[in-house]
Design an enzyme around this catalytic site. Structure first.
Site, PDB file in Angstrom:
ATOM      1  N   HIS A 125       0.826  -1.058  -0.143  1.00 16.85           N
ATOM      2  CA  HIS A 125       0.053  -0.153   0.095  1.00 16.85           C
ATOM      3  C   HIS A 125       0.692   1.300   0.092  1.00 16.85           C
ATOM      4  CE1 HIS A 125      -3.887   1.826   1.086  1.00 16.85           C
ATOM      5  NE2 HIS A 125      -3.278   2.990   1.286  1.00 16.85           N
ATOM      6  N   HIS A 138     -10.602   2.858  -1.947  1.00 10.18           N
ATOM      7  CA  HIS A 138     -10.601   2.092  -0.669  1.00 10.18           C
ATOM      8  C   HIS A 138     -11.429   0.854  -0.586  1.00 10.18           C
ATOM      9  CE1 HIS A 138     -10.604   3.992   3.788  1.00 10.18           C
ATOM     10  NE2 HIS A 138      -9.539   3.597   3.437  1.00 10.18           N
ATOM     11  N   ASN A 139     -10.818   0.102  -1.083  1.00 10.66           N
ATOM     12  CA  ASN A 139     -11.723  -1.258  -1.566  1.00 10.66           C
ATOM     13  C   ASN A 139     -12.041  -2.218  -0.360  1.00 10.66           C
ATOM     14  OD1 ASN A 139     -11.593  -0.193  -4.106  1.00 10.66           O
ATOM     15  ND2 ASN A 139      -9.567  -1.385  -4.428  1.00 10.66           N
ATOM     16  N   HIS A 140     -10.979  -2.444   0.228  1.00  5.52           N
ATOM     17  CA  HIS A 140     -11.028  -3.467   1.407  1.00  5.52           C
ATOM     18  C   HIS A 140     -11.887  -3.056   2.428  1.00  5.52           C
ATOM     19  CE1 HIS A 140      -7.626  -6.516   0.278  1.00  5.52           C
ATOM     20  NE2 HIS A 140      -8.284  -6.076  -0.871  1.00  5.52           N
ATOM     21  N   ASP A 148      -5.557  14.179   0.697  1.00  8.93           N
ATOM     22  CA  ASP A 148      -4.262  14.242  -0.141  1.00  8.93           C
ATOM     23  C   ASP A 148      -4.211  15.532  -0.745  1.00  8.93           C
ATOM     24  OD1 ASP A 148      -2.690  11.884  -0.338  1.00  8.93           O
ATOM     25  OD2 ASP A 148      -4.354  10.869  -1.329  1.00  8.93           O
ATOM     26  N   GLN A 202     -13.481   2.243  10.038  1.00 11.48           N
ATOM     27  CA  GLN A 202     -13.542   3.301  10.737  1.00 11.48           C
ATOM     28  C   GLN A 202     -14.576   4.100  10.166  1.00 11.48           C
ATOM     29  OE1 GLN A 202      -9.971   5.415  10.727  1.00 11.48           O
ATOM     30  NE2 GLN A 202      -9.237   3.952   9.522  1.00 11.48           N
ATOM     31  N   ASP A 243      -0.714  14.568   4.848  1.00 11.91           N
ATOM     32  CA  ASP A 243      -1.836  13.954   5.541  1.00 11.91           C
ATOM     33  C   ASP A 243      -1.392  12.688   6.076  1.00 11.91           C
ATOM     34  OD1 ASP A 243      -1.446  12.781   2.758  1.00 11.91           O
ATOM     35  OD2 ASP A 243      -3.233  11.717   3.361  1.00 11.91           O
ATOM     36  N   GLY A 280      -1.075   8.930  -9.840  1.00  8.43           N
ATOM     37  CA  GLY A 280      -1.829   7.462 -10.029  1.00  8.43           C
ATOM     38  C   GLY A 280      -1.895   6.849  -8.741  1.00  8.43           C
ATOM     39  N   SER A 292      -4.038  -0.291  -6.680  1.00  5.30           N
ATOM     40  CA  SER A 292      -4.394  -1.138  -5.371  1.00  5.30           C
ATOM     41  C   SER A 292      -4.377  -2.625  -5.920  1.00  5.30           C
ATOM     42  CB  SER A 292      -5.842  -0.708  -5.197  1.00  5.30           C
ATOM     43  OG  SER A 292      -6.477  -1.746  -4.122  1.00  5.30           O
TER      44      SER A 292
END
Lengths: 277, 966
Positions: free
Chosen positions: B231, B302-304, B324, B457, B485, B754, B757
């Protein structure tokens, strides 16, 4: 330099109030500024600690947003802050014949603080009239919706002077269903000419969903106080400021660079120029 | 004392929430629930009198016009059934899950002048009327009312307990026994610690600590794992790949060194546009906008987290990508969001769901709500998006969140200086989101929701809005030297990255915490949301903290950038980390992965030719990948900030699908940006190279379709792929990246940022379901004068309809073939040379005012494009397919009508402008294929002059709107 200062005294001054979660402050301020007002975007902390005085301004604008996240319910927390800590200042502001506008979240705030509809029987206002008489609750669809609505313009508020009979503004909210306390309040609002905007069809007929986007009682989209100087509405006039904000402007002939919402801000500035300065 | 307040609607007030829950229960197939009522519960503890509680209720918590309430000591007020068929369930957040309402309520109570409140918690009570079994009730709770990762059913006993949390613990620095570990033990440490490190990496770490002659602390090991995770480090894209591929039956092998540099970045370098200001080395790519400002753009996934908790996953996904933008250069102001999702079909049968997965309809509703909540509350318009459906996304939906920002042109670059202090600002740190970075670097399994529940979360958009407001003020006062961030990896990656060159020392006990009980390691790696890290010169610290305090944002000095090139962490005086930055950022072993790509063997299906295309046109319009997404779009505020020029929905009834959105980021200026995207997973199943090419083509041509200048377009790549340790998955990824390179260079559109994931697979214990390799191309174009832009709805009867570009027999991956359950083999290709001529000619035609409407042809081909233009303008059309420039061998009306060949447009031109328009198009394949009609009929003549479709536009629109009209 000297000239600039002299002119300042003749310039309408607008305070756009902001706090955590306010988000339409810049475009609302821009709309007033465009017509010649001096605009300050002011955090409520500065009013609370008296760094800035409300009485230095002619127009108070409470813009759209999600103040304090709409937690508990929309507008409630800011409404309490204003009522409890700045209530006297705002009452004086209104009694001084100055102008207030609340758009979307700002309308929710004014209603929940009791500044709208205010005193239903006379033009003077004091703390006793600040009880909540109407409310704005969850849309019947139970979801946030962004869509354009046709609005029938009613009453003779300084804010709505010269508007077309039917205007087209977008709404973008989850809690915009107007509900009065009882029939008597509704009747007073109608009889006093305090209803400023009603949702309608394109041709001014009685609306069905989604023309009335939230299920508002009597299709009410915006009201004023009895003097017409305090206006609150769910739709966003600042989002129809330019001709090209219209959702299908590419189908229309351009007759003016402005959109149908701009007149409201111009009216506010002109009122100050002609009446208060 | 603990007070419990229950708030209900008064009789006769419409309960819209109850109603919508009732609908969801019916959707599940449980018909016996006749009514759902919802009560809002507040539990308030502290020394408060009854009259104080009543004041709190009357003036703060209860809307007296529509609501009523009961309040009592919570031991006395209990669930009471009034009727035998009432089922009462109360649901609250799990301890540690952020509930923003608690904080606001505390503030509201203080505003009332009431002190002495110790804590507030909230819950919802659901009263379901109807005869349902205990099992059905459990099912309703599980599927509709609660997500056990973040919520739980409140039991009566819990009500009596005080909600106070614990406790000071003694500092104990944990050392991990690494030096003496054998290979087996090393892998066990990696698995048990959820480090997701391989043996080679573990050995490298072991070697480093052997040199230091000591074991690492738990914190050191975790920091290395975070930094080296897929990641954060993108090992696959940066490493070496041994790539085996087959061209025309001949097998070849080559070594790809650093896939990112040899494809994506290479394209940008070769294209070398002078308006690219900062590419590939900050949080987002930056391009020039006008004389004073730059625009930056970034998309993330933010897939998982969204697979496990759709609302929270998408919510924090959008929150993350907004940060970001806040952390690009010295900070940019977010001006719009884009969101693209991939789900399994929403009508999938419950029995077909793999074990441990949520139903796709629930995932979709949750994801949309999560994006809606965050974007709307931040006041950032969500202006563009797309949703595609495929069964393979079932356990692993894709949630792409993009954000665009604007910044003054002198705020693009940042540099941390030696002696600067480390300031963390925004939300407090809690135990949420621990292991997020490493968690997203492995496959999901049935166990994920148990093991990784800490990774999920919920965001607090108002906190982030406050941070944004304060950050812009501090930036314009030049109060800090750098900002970044806190994303995946939390402070560990944010502070680490900022201190990479100089070294940094942090005192972890100074970090503001949500509650006691966190240990040093948890503080360091927690992924609590809404936090930014700044480097501030000591002389500016006082002013910096004041600016944040003015906006009610907590900001705290937690350390210093030292200059000794080490990462040093202390906790209450104990040193818990001491490693060299060089080892952390350069020390990970180079890996070589195997990749294999072979052309899949797909037969071209034989489709019987039908006399009428009426039914097929309706079926294609109703396909989930084509149909209207209005239900989603309306829930997003797409007009806040007052710059909306071309909205996502256009046309005479504001319901037609616009190609790209156009906004003006600066009030008072008519200079704008256009935003679009290209995505198509079907084509990738045939050839990922042409999928990538098609996605770039789609994104670029959509900007051209609204009038955006093709010379001012920049793009982003987002690759979502399966497990790259499996050679076939990695092979198709390499091929897609090559397609990106070729096409970007062909169109001279640079990549500016770019993200990838990987490991998007779901394993139910037996087999692994990989998502189809999916690339999203997001495009941004600069529009000099927005008043010249055009929309896709037909404007006036009598106008001519042109088809621009060539149509081929490219049915592979088309929606048309999908309605026959076939994939097809001939995937749409891209000829950038020819297409570029069309793009430029159309740019000219639009700026000369010669065009009334333009729509690009994408999913569903010419047929869908024409139908959409007609019903969006509420006008009919007569179309002649023999006039369409067709280059295929096998001439059939259905192919001409539904082929998805790239680089094509339908354009409406008045007869008056015909000559001028055609002059501009000299040398470009195009044809006048019909005319706009007053009558609401859509009539299509086939290749042999036969009527092959004849439908009313209302019916076309109904077919298109119906599937997702929820």
């Amino acid at each position: 330099m000297f000239e600039a200062i002299v002119n300042m005294t003749k310039t309408p001054k607008v305070i756009v109030l902001r706090t955590a979660g306010t988000n339409c402050d810049e475009e609302t301020g821009f709309a007033f500024e465009h017509f010649g007002a001096k605009v300050d975007l002011v955090h409520i902390n500065k009013l609370l600690n008296r760094e800035v005085n409300l009485s230095d301004y002619h127009i108070l604008a409470i813009p759209g947003g999600f103040t304090y996240g709409d937690d508990i319910e929309s507008g409630r927390i800011l409404a309490n802050e204003l009522r409890i800590h700045l209530g006297e200042d705002i009452i004086k502001f209104i009694n001084d014949k100055k102008l207030i506008i609340g758009i979307c979240n700002g309308f929710q705030v004014l209603v929940k603080a009791g500044f709208l509809p205010g005193n239903l029987t006379g033009s003077k206002i004091s703390k006793t009239y600040l009880s909540q008489k109407v409310t704005l609750i969850s849309n019947d669809s139970s979801k946030f919706e962004d869509r354009w609505t046709y609005l029938e313009v009613r009453g003779d508020s300084v804010w709505t002077k010269g508007l077309k009979e039917i205007v087209y503004f977008p709404v973008a909210h989850a809690e915009g269903k107007f509900v009065p306390q009882d029939g008597a309040v509704l009747k007073s609002l109608t009889d006093n000419g305090q209803v400023a905007f009603r949702y309608c069809s394109q041709y001014g007929e009685a609306p069905v969903y989604p023309q009335n986007p939230n299920g508002s009682v009597d299709n009410i989209a915006g009201i004023t106080d009895i003097t017409g100087r305090v206006l609150g509405l769910m739709p966003h006039p600042e989002r129809h400021f330019l001709f090209e904000h219209h959702p299908f402007w590419t189908r229309k002939e351009k007759q003016s660079k402005y959109g149908e919402g701009s007149m409201i801000f111009k009216n506010g500035v002109n009122y100050v120029k002609t009446t208060l300065l | 004392m603990n007070w419990r307040i229950e708030i209900r609607h008064k009789k006769g007030v419409f309960d819209s929430l109850g109603e919508s829950i009732e609908k969801s229960i019916v959707d599940m197939g449980i018909a016996s629930v006749s009514k759902v009522e919802v009560a809002q519960i507040y539990n308030i503890s502290g020394s408060l009198t009854k009259s104080q509680i009543q004041t709190i209720c009357n003036e703060l918590l209860v809307d007296k016009i529509t609501q009523k309430y009961e309040c009592a000591d919570c031991q006395k007020l209990t669930h009471q059934k009034t009727q035998s068929d009432e089922n009462i369930v109360e649901i609250a957040y799990n301890p540690g899950v952020m509930d923003p309402v608690e904080h606001s309520t505390m503030k509201g109570i203080i505003d009332l002048g009431i002190e002495g409140v110790e804590s507030v918690s909230t819950a919802k009570e659901y009263i379901l009327t109807g005869k349902i079994s205990a099992k059905e009730l459990d099912l309703i709770v599980e599927k509709v009312l609660a997500n056990k990762l973040i919520q739980h059913v409140v039991s009566f006993f819990e009500l009596k307990k005080s909600s106070k949390r614990n406790l000071e613990q003694e500092v104990e620095v944990v050392k991990v026994e690494l030096l003496g570990a054998n290979d087996k033990k090393l892998m066990k440490l990696s698995q048990e610690g959820q480090l997701f490190l391989n043996l080679n990496e573990m050995k490298t770490i072991q070697k480093y600590f052997k040199k230091l002659k000591r074991n690492p602390t738990d914190c050191e090991l975790e920091t290395v794992a975070q930094t080296w995770s897929e990641h954060c480090y993108h090992k696959t894209f940066r490493g070496d790949i041994k790539y085996q591929y087959t061209v025309n039956g001949v097998q070849k092998t080559k070594t790809v060194r650093n896939l990112l540099k040899s494809t994506i970045i290479k394209a940008t370098t070769e294209i070398n546009k002078s308006w690219c200001v900062s590419v590939f080395h900050d949080n987002a790519g930056v391009i020039r906008f006008d004389e004073d400002s730059n625009i930056c753009f970034k998309a993330e996934t933010h897939n998982h987290p969204s697979a496990l908790e759709p609302f929270g996953g998408a919510n924090t996904g959008i929150g993350g990508v907004i940060r970001d933008i806040l952390g690009t250069g010295l900070g940019a102001k977010p001006i719009c969001c884009t969101d693209v999702f991939c789900f399994a079909p929403p009508d999938m049968a419950f029995k077909d769901l793999p074990l441990g997965t949520l139903h796709p309809k629930r995932v979709m509703k949750g994801v949309v709500s999560g994006v809606r909540d965050y974007g709307n509350k931040m006041g950032i318009p969500t202006v563009n998006g797309s949703i595609i459906f495929d069964k393979k996304y079932v356990g692993n939906p894709l949630v792409y969140c993009g954000n665009v920002g604007i910044m003054p042109k002198d705020k693009v670059f940042k540099k941390v200086l030696k002696g600067d202090l480390v300031v963390v600002a925004g939300g407090k740190t809690g135990r949420d989101g621990i292991h997020g970075a490493t968690f997203s670097s492995g496959e999901l399994t049935t166990e994920s929701e148990v093991v990784s529940s800490g990774a999920v979360q919920i965001g607090d958009p108002i906190q982030e809005k406050k941070v944004l407001d304060a950050l812009v003020i501090a930036r314009d006062k030049d109060l800090y030297t750098a900002v970044t961030d806190c994303g995946a990896g939390g402070l560990s990656s944010a502070v680490g990255e900022m201190g990479e060159e100089l070294g940094v020392r942090v005192d972890l006990e100074k970090v503001p915490l949500k509650y006691d009980g966190l240990n040093y390691e948890e503080i360091w790696i927690s992924e609590s949301q809404e936090r930014m890290v700044f480097s501030v010169k000591p002389k500016n610290v006082k002013k910096m903290l004041e600016v944040f305090a003015d906006e009610n944002v907590e900001a705290t000095v937690i350390g210093e950038f030292t200059g000794n090139k080490k990462l040093e962490l202390f906790y209450k005086g104990y040193q818990v980390c001491d490693i060299d930055m060089e080892f952390l950022y350069e020390g990970n072993p180079k890996i070589t992965k195997e990749a294999l790509w072979a052309e899949p063997k797909i037969k071209t299906p034989i489709i019987p030719l039908q006399a009428s295309l009426n039914d097929k046109l309706l079926e294609v319009l109703s396909h989930y990948n084509v149909c209207s997404k209005e239900w989603v779009i309306r829930q997003y505020d797409h007009e806040v900030q007052g710059g909306s020029i071309i909205k996502p929905l256009v046309g005479v009834n504001c319901d037609g699908p616009s190609d790209a959105s156009v906004i003006t980021p600066k009030l008072g200026s008519l200079k704008g940006i256009a935003i679009s995207n290209g995505i198509n997973a079907q084509y990738g199943k045939i050839d990922p190279f042409w999928m990538a090419a098609s996605c770039i083509d789609e994104a670029v041509r959509q900007i051209v379709a609204v009038g955006g200048d093709v010379d001012r377009i920049a793009i982003l790549d987002n690759f979502c792929w399966g497990n790259p340790d499996k050679p076939d998955r990695l092979g198709s990824l390499v091929r897609a990246a090559e397609g990106c390179y070729k096409t970007a260079v062909g169109y001279q559109v640079p990549f500016i940022s770019g993200k990838d994931s990987l490991y998007n697979e779901y394993s139910d214990g037996k087999k692994s379901i990989a998502i189809p390799g999916t690339v999203l191309i997001s495009a941004i174009g600069i529009v000099d004068d927005v008043t010249k832009t055009v929309t896709m709805d037909f404007k006036e009867s009598g106008n001519l309809i042109y088809c621009i570009g060539e149509t081929y027999d490219e049915m592979g991956g088309s929606i048309y073939l999908d309605t026959f359950d076939c994939l097809g083999a001939t995937v749409p290709k891209v000829n950038t040379k020819k297409a570029m001529k069309s793009f430029k000619a159309l740019n000219k035609a639009v700026s000369n005012g010669l065009v009334r409407s333009i729509h690009d042809c994408s999913e569903g081909g010419l047929g869908v494009a024409l139908a959409e233009m007609a019903f969006s303008g509420m006008l009919g059309a007569t179309i002649r397919l023999d006039k369409v420039p067709y280059k295929g061998e096998d001439i059939r009306s259905d192919k001409v009508f539904f082929s998805e060949s790239n680089s094509r447009f339908v354009v409406e031109v008045t007869k008056e402008n015909q000559k001028k328009f055609e002059k501009l198009l000299e040398g470009i394949s195009c044809g006048v294929i019909g005319q706009v009609e007053e009558t609401p009929e859509f009539i299509v003549y086939g290749r042999k002059d036969e009527v092959c479709a004849n439908l009313y536009i209302q019916d076309l629109k109904e077919a298109w709107q119906k599937p997702l009209r929820w």
